[in-house]
Design an enzyme around this catalytic site. Structure first.
Site, mmCIF file in Angstrom:
data_model
loop_
_atom_site.group_PDB
_atom_site.id
_atom_site.type_symbol
_atom_site.label_atom_id
_atom_site.label_comp_id
_atom_site.label_asym_id
_atom_site.label_seq_id
_atom_site.Cartn_x
_atom_site.Cartn_y
_atom_site.Cartn_z
ATOM 1 N N ASP A 226 32.083 -26.931 -37.095
ATOM 2 C CA ASP A 226 32.233 -27.273 -38.164
ATOM 3 C C ASP A 226 31.545 -28.987 -37.677
ATOM 4 O OD1 ASP A 226 34.204 -29.421 -39.618
ATOM 5 O OD2 ASP A 226 35.915 -28.679 -39.208
ATOM 6 N N ASP B 91 27.803 -30.115 -49.682
ATOM 7 C CA ASP B 91 28.522 -28.771 -50.694
ATOM 8 C C ASP B 91 28.678 -30.221 -51.953
ATOM 9 O OD1 ASP B 91 27.883 -26.232 -49.995
ATOM 10 O OD2 ASP B 91 29.382 -26.590 -48.445
ATOM 11 N N LYS C 168 12.166 -27.122 -52.591
ATOM 12 C CA LYS C 168 11.095 -26.668 -53.022
ATOM 13 C C LYS C 168 12.587 -27.208 -54.690
ATOM 14 C CE LYS C 168 9.323 -22.948 -50.023
ATOM 15 N NZ LYS C 168 9.662 -21.506 -50.596
HETATM 16 C C1 LIG Z 1 24.855 -26.732 -49.885
HETATM 17 S S1 LIG Z 1 24.087 -26.358 -48.918
HETATM 18 C C2 LIG Z 1 22.929 -27.221 -48.265
HETATM 19 C C3 LIG Z 1 21.547 -26.687 -46.853
HETATM 20 C C4 LIG Z 1 20.467 -27.665 -46.512
HETATM 21 N N1 LIG Z 1 20.636 -28.834 -46.043
HETATM 22 C C5 LIG Z 1 19.350 -27.912 -47.873
HETATM 23 O O1 LIG Z 1 19.059 -29.611 -48.081
HETATM 24 O O2 LIG Z 1 19.661 -27.029 -48.402
HETATM 25 C C6 LIG Z 1 25.529 -27.164 -47.273
HETATM 26 C C7 LIG Z 1 24.980 -26.864 -46.138
HETATM 27 O O3 LIG Z 1 26.307 -27.531 -45.624
HETATM 28 C C8 LIG Z 1 27.249 -26.728 -44.360
HETATM 29 N N2 LIG Z 1 28.244 -27.039 -44.169
HETATM 30 C C9 LIG Z 1 29.483 -27.517 -45.556
HETATM 31 N N3 LIG Z 1 30.351 -28.042 -44.136
HETATM 32 C C10 LIG Z 1 29.879 -27.901 -42.666
HETATM 33 C C11 LIG Z 1 30.753 -28.326 -42.073
HETATM 34 N N4 LIG Z 1 31.818 -29.080 -42.022
HETATM 35 N N5 LIG Z 1 30.707 -28.016 -40.968
HETATM 36 C C12 LIG Z 1 28.928 -27.631 -40.618
HETATM 37 N N6 LIG Z 1 28.013 -26.905 -42.219
HETATM 38 C C13 LIG Z 1 28.382 -27.562 -42.601
HETATM 39 C C14 LIG Z 1 27.354 -25.343 -45.988
HETATM 40 O O4 LIG Z 1 27.452 -23.768 -45.185
HETATM 41 C C15 LIG Z 1 25.954 -25.218 -46.589
HETATM 42 O O5 LIG Z 1 25.126 -23.930 -45.090
#
Ligand SMILES: C[S@@+](CC[C@H](N)C(=O)[O-])C[C@H]1O[C@@H](n2cnc3c(N)ncnc32)[C@H](O)[C@@H]1O
EC number: 2.1.1.33
Length: 250
Positions: free
Chosen positions: A135, A158, A230
Protein backbone atom coordinates in the site's frame (compact mmCIF):
# COMPACT_ATOMS: atom_id res chain seq x y z
CA UNK A 1 26.15 -4.07 20.26
CA UNK A 2 23.70 -3.19 23.07
CA UNK A 3 22.17 -5.67 25.44
CA UNK A 4 18.92 -5.40 23.53
CA UNK A 5 20.72 -6.57 20.39
CA UNK A 6 21.47 -9.92 22.02
CA UNK A 7 18.16 -10.36 23.74
CA UNK A 8 16.30 -13.48 22.62
CA UNK A 9 12.88 -12.42 21.51
CA UNK A 10 11.04 -15.69 21.21
CA UNK A 11 7.67 -13.92 21.22
CA UNK A 12 8.32 -12.81 17.68
CA UNK A 13 9.08 -16.29 16.45
CA UNK A 14 5.46 -16.95 15.77
CA UNK A 15 5.22 -13.78 13.72
CA UNK A 16 8.37 -14.45 11.75
CA UNK A 17 7.40 -18.07 11.22
CA UNK A 18 4.12 -16.89 9.75
CA UNK A 19 5.99 -14.72 7.28
CA UNK A 20 8.83 -17.17 6.59
CA UNK A 21 7.58 -20.75 6.93
CA UNK A 22 11.16 -21.98 6.63
CA UNK A 23 11.80 -20.55 10.12
CA UNK A 24 10.70 -23.20 12.59
CA UNK A 25 9.26 -22.13 15.95
CA UNK A 26 12.16 -23.53 17.96
CA UNK A 27 14.42 -20.88 16.46
CA UNK A 28 15.34 -17.92 18.58
CA UNK A 29 15.88 -14.52 17.08
CA UNK A 30 18.01 -11.61 18.22
CA UNK A 31 16.74 -8.09 17.86
CA UNK A 32 19.15 -7.79 14.94
CA UNK A 33 17.25 -10.43 12.98
CA UNK A 34 14.02 -8.72 13.98
CA UNK A 35 15.37 -5.44 12.75
CA UNK A 36 16.17 -6.95 9.39
CA UNK A 37 12.65 -8.38 9.38
CA UNK A 38 11.29 -4.92 10.13
CA UNK A 39 13.33 -3.54 7.26
CA UNK A 40 11.44 -5.91 5.00
CA UNK A 41 8.23 -4.46 6.29
CA UNK A 42 7.04 -3.91 2.74
CA UNK A 43 6.02 -7.54 3.01
CA UNK A 44 4.18 -7.12 6.32
CA UNK A 45 0.46 -6.93 6.59
CA UNK A 46 -1.09 -4.17 8.68
CA UNK A 47 -1.93 -6.74 11.37
CA UNK A 48 1.68 -7.95 11.51
CA UNK A 49 2.94 -4.42 11.77
CA UNK A 50 0.52 -3.58 14.59
CA UNK A 51 1.62 -6.74 16.38
CA UNK A 52 5.26 -5.68 16.14
CA UNK A 53 4.49 -2.14 17.25
CA UNK A 54 2.69 -3.50 20.27
CA UNK A 55 5.09 -6.29 21.16
CA UNK A 56 8.59 -4.92 20.66
CA UNK A 57 8.43 -2.16 23.31
CA UNK A 58 7.32 -4.81 25.82
CA UNK A 59 10.61 -6.62 25.36
CA UNK A 60 12.63 -3.43 25.50
CA UNK A 61 13.11 -2.72 21.82
CA UNK A 62 12.03 0.55 20.39
CA UNK A 63 10.04 0.02 17.22
CA UNK A 64 10.52 2.69 14.65
CA UNK A 65 9.75 1.94 11.03
CA UNK A 66 13.02 2.76 9.31
CA UNK A 67 12.94 4.88 6.16
CA UNK A 68 14.58 3.22 3.19
CA UNK A 69 18.01 4.34 2.15
CA UNK A 70 17.02 4.98 -1.45
CA UNK A 71 20.55 5.64 -2.71
CA UNK A 72 21.51 2.28 -1.27
CA UNK A 73 18.47 0.61 -2.85
CA UNK A 74 19.42 1.95 -6.30
CA UNK A 75 23.17 1.75 -5.79
CA UNK A 76 23.75 5.37 -6.69
CA UNK A 77 22.83 8.94 -5.89
CA UNK A 78 20.31 10.24 -8.45
CA UNK A 79 16.93 12.00 -8.30
CA UNK A 80 14.28 9.62 -7.00
CA UNK A 81 10.78 9.56 -8.52
CA UNK A 82 8.12 7.50 -6.76
CA UNK A 83 5.10 6.26 -8.71
CA UNK A 84 1.91 5.18 -6.99
CA UNK A 85 -0.18 2.51 -8.69
CA UNK A 86 1.82 1.80 -11.87
CA UNK A 87 -0.78 -0.73 -13.08
CA UNK A 88 0.89 -3.01 -15.66
CA UNK A 89 3.95 -0.75 -15.73
CA UNK A 90 4.06 0.26 -19.41
CA UNK A 91 4.19 3.99 -18.66
CA UNK A 92 6.76 3.56 -15.90
CA UNK A 93 8.99 1.44 -18.12
CA UNK A 94 8.82 3.97 -20.96
CA UNK A 95 9.62 6.90 -18.66
CA UNK A 96 12.45 5.05 -16.91
CA UNK A 97 13.98 3.99 -20.24
CA UNK A 98 13.84 7.56 -21.52
CA UNK A 99 15.39 8.97 -18.33
CA UNK A 100 18.27 6.76 -17.24
CA UNK A 101 19.60 9.67 -15.18
CA UNK A 102 16.69 9.34 -12.73
CA UNK A 103 15.65 6.49 -10.42
CA UNK A 104 12.05 5.21 -10.31
CA UNK A 105 10.45 3.50 -7.33
CA UNK A 106 7.14 1.95 -8.38
CA UNK A 107 4.55 0.99 -5.78
CA UNK A 108 1.63 -1.23 -6.72
CA UNK A 109 -0.65 -3.51 -4.73
CA UNK A 110 -1.91 -5.62 -7.64
CA UNK A 111 0.17 -8.82 -8.02
CA UNK A 112 -0.25 -9.34 -11.79
CA UNK A 113 0.80 -5.71 -12.36
CA UNK A 114 3.91 -6.23 -10.25
CA UNK A 115 4.70 -9.36 -12.28
CA UNK A 116 4.21 -7.53 -15.57
CA UNK A 117 6.44 -4.69 -14.39
CA UNK A 118 9.19 -7.12 -13.32
CA UNK A 119 9.05 -8.61 -16.82
CA UNK A 120 9.35 -5.16 -18.43
CA UNK A 121 12.30 -4.29 -16.19
CA UNK A 122 14.08 -7.51 -17.17
CA UNK A 123 13.25 -7.29 -20.89
CA UNK A 124 14.34 -3.66 -21.14
CA UNK A 125 17.35 -3.96 -18.82
CA UNK A 126 16.07 -1.11 -16.66
CA UNK A 127 18.69 -0.60 -13.95
CA UNK A 128 16.93 2.50 -12.62
CA UNK A 129 13.66 0.88 -11.49
CA UNK A 130 12.80 -0.69 -8.13
CA UNK A 131 9.39 -2.16 -7.33
CA UNK A 132 7.45 -2.61 -4.12
CA UNK A 133 4.20 -4.51 -3.74
CA UNK A 134 2.50 -2.70 -0.89
CA UNK A 135 0.00 0.00 0.00
CA UNK A 136 1.58 3.23 -1.19
CA UNK A 137 0.07 5.19 1.70
CA UNK A 138 1.95 3.02 4.20
CA UNK A 139 5.13 3.07 2.14
CA UNK A 140 5.01 6.84 1.96
CA UNK A 141 4.31 7.15 5.69
CA UNK A 142 6.80 4.60 7.02
CA UNK A 143 9.53 4.04 4.46
CA UNK A 144 10.27 7.34 2.77
CA UNK A 145 12.35 9.96 4.53
CA UNK A 146 11.14 13.56 4.52
CA UNK A 147 12.48 15.50 1.53
CA UNK A 148 13.79 12.31 -0.16
CA UNK A 149 11.83 12.55 -3.42
CA UNK A 150 12.39 14.62 -6.54
CA UNK A 151 8.96 13.69 -7.85
CA UNK A 152 5.80 11.68 -7.30
CA UNK A 153 3.66 10.31 -10.14
CA UNK A 154 0.01 9.36 -9.69
CA UNK A 155 -1.31 8.43 -13.13
CA UNK A 156 -4.97 7.52 -13.52
CA UNK A 157 -5.68 6.56 -9.90
CA UNK A 158 -8.88 4.58 -9.35
CA UNK A 159 -11.57 7.26 -9.76
CA UNK A 160 -14.16 5.86 -7.32
CA UNK A 161 -17.01 7.40 -9.25
CA UNK A 162 -19.86 7.06 -6.75
CA UNK A 163 -20.21 9.82 -4.16
CA UNK A 164 -20.36 7.32 -1.32
CA UNK A 165 -16.95 5.99 -2.44
CA UNK A 166 -15.14 9.33 -2.70
CA UNK A 167 -13.58 8.65 0.68
CA UNK A 168 -11.67 5.77 -0.94
CA UNK A 169 -9.91 8.06 -3.38
CA UNK A 170 -6.15 8.10 -2.95
CA UNK A 171 -5.93 11.86 -3.25
CA UNK A 172 -7.11 13.19 0.10
CA UNK A 173 -5.85 16.24 2.04
CA UNK A 174 -3.90 14.22 4.62
CA UNK A 175 -2.23 12.08 2.00
CA UNK A 176 -1.28 15.09 -0.10
CA UNK A 177 0.23 16.75 3.00
CA UNK A 178 2.26 13.58 3.55
CA UNK A 179 3.44 13.51 -0.07
CA UNK A 180 4.43 17.19 0.13
CA UNK A 181 6.51 16.44 3.22
CA UNK A 182 8.37 13.66 1.36
CA UNK A 183 9.23 15.90 -1.60
CA UNK A 184 12.46 17.85 -1.63
CA UNK A 185 11.99 21.62 -2.08
CA UNK A 186 11.33 22.10 -5.81
CA UNK A 187 10.20 18.46 -6.14
CA UNK A 188 6.93 17.85 -7.99
CA UNK A 189 3.67 15.95 -7.61
CA UNK A 190 2.19 15.00 -10.98
CA UNK A 191 -1.31 13.54 -11.10
CA UNK A 192 -3.32 12.65 -14.20
CA UNK A 193 -6.89 11.46 -14.57
CA UNK A 194 -9.48 10.93 -17.28
CA UNK A 195 -12.35 11.40 -14.82
CA UNK A 196 -13.42 15.05 -14.73
CA UNK A 197 -14.91 15.00 -11.24
CA UNK A 198 -11.71 13.52 -9.82
CA UNK A 199 -9.67 16.10 -11.75
CA UNK A 200 -11.46 18.97 -10.01
CA UNK A 201 -11.37 17.11 -6.70
CA UNK A 202 -7.57 16.80 -7.02
CA UNK A 203 -7.15 20.42 -8.10
CA UNK A 204 -9.02 21.63 -5.05
CA UNK A 205 -7.07 19.42 -2.64
CA UNK A 206 -3.64 20.11 -4.13
CA UNK A 207 -4.29 23.86 -4.28
CA UNK A 208 -5.24 23.85 -0.58
CA UNK A 209 -1.94 22.24 0.50
CA UNK A 210 0.27 25.07 1.79
CA UNK A 211 3.55 23.30 0.92
CA UNK A 212 2.58 22.97 -2.75
CA UNK A 213 2.41 25.47 -5.54
CA UNK A 214 0.66 24.94 -8.87
CA UNK A 215 2.99 25.11 -11.88
CA UNK A 216 0.06 26.06 -14.09
CA UNK A 217 -3.02 28.19 -13.91
CA UNK A 218 -5.33 25.30 -13.04
CA UNK A 219 -4.67 22.11 -15.03
CA UNK A 220 -1.25 21.68 -16.64
CA UNK A 221 -0.39 20.69 -20.21
CA UNK A 222 0.73 17.04 -20.33
CA UNK A 223 4.48 17.09 -19.60
CA UNK A 224 6.51 15.51 -22.45
CA UNK A 225 7.87 12.76 -20.20
CA UNK A 226 4.39 11.26 -19.65
CA UNK A 227 3.64 9.12 -22.73
CA UNK A 228 0.08 8.76 -23.94
CA UNK A 229 -1.32 5.36 -23.03
CA UNK A 230 -3.20 3.32 -25.67
CA UNK A 231 -6.36 3.72 -23.64
CA UNK A 232 -5.87 7.48 -23.39
CA UNK A 233 -5.15 7.79 -27.11
CA UNK A 234 -8.37 6.01 -27.92
CA UNK A 235 -10.30 8.19 -25.47
CA UNK A 236 -8.82 11.41 -26.82
CA UNK A 237 -9.88 10.43 -30.37
CA UNK A 238 -13.42 10.00 -29.03
CA UNK A 239 -13.24 13.47 -27.50
CA UNK A 240 -12.77 12.34 -23.89
CA UNK A 241 -10.71 14.57 -21.66
CA UNK A 242 -7.53 13.92 -19.69
CA UNK A 243 -6.37 16.30 -16.99
CA UNK A 244 -2.80 16.67 -15.72
CA UNK A 245 -1.90 18.48 -12.52
CA UNK A 246 1.70 19.40 -11.70
CA UNK A 247 2.43 21.01 -8.36
CA UNK A 248 5.84 21.83 -6.89
CA UNK A 249 6.98 21.73 -3.31
CA UNK A 250 7.77 25.29 -2.18
C1 LIG B 1 -6.72 2.72 -12.57
S1 LIG B 1 -5.20 1.91 -12.27
C2 LIG B 1 -4.04 2.90 -13.18
C3 LIG B 1 -2.77 2.20 -13.48
C4 LIG B 1 -1.68 2.99 -14.20
N1 LIG B 1 -1.20 4.09 -13.41
C5 LIG B 1 -2.13 3.45 -15.54
O1 LIG B 1 -2.06 4.66 -15.80
O2 LIG B 1 -2.54 2.63 -16.36
C6 LIG B 1 -4.85 2.35 -10.59
C7 LIG B 1 -3.79 1.45 -9.98
O3 LIG B 1 -3.46 1.90 -8.68
C8 LIG B 1 -3.26 0.78 -7.84
N2 LIG B 1 -3.47 1.23 -6.45
C9 LIG B 1 -4.62 1.69 -5.93
N3 LIG B 1 -4.44 2.05 -4.65
C10 LIG B 1 -3.14 1.80 -4.35
C11 LIG B 1 -2.36 1.94 -3.19
N4 LIG B 1 -2.88 2.44 -2.05
N5 LIG B 1 -1.07 1.59 -3.23
C12 LIG B 1 -0.53 1.09 -4.38
N6 LIG B 1 -1.22 0.92 -5.51
C13 LIG B 1 -2.51 1.27 -5.52
C14 LIG B 1 -4.27 -0.24 -8.34
O4 LIG B 1 -3.91 -1.56 -8.00
C15 LIG B 1 -4.23 0.00 -9.83
O5 LIG B 1 -3.29 -0.83 -10.49
Amino acid sequence: MSEADNKPVSATVELIAQDRPEHRPEHRFSSRSIRSFVLRQGRMSGAQQRYLEDMLPKIGIEYRPAPLDLDDAFGRSAPKILEIGFGMGETTAKIAAAHPEQDYLGIEVHGPGVGAMCKLVAENGLANVRIMQHDAVEVMRDMIADGALAGVHVFFPDPWRKARHYKRRLIQPDFVALVAQKLAPGGYLHCATDWEHYAHWMLEILAAEPLLQNTADGFAPRPDYRPLTKFENRGLKLGHGVWDLVFRRR
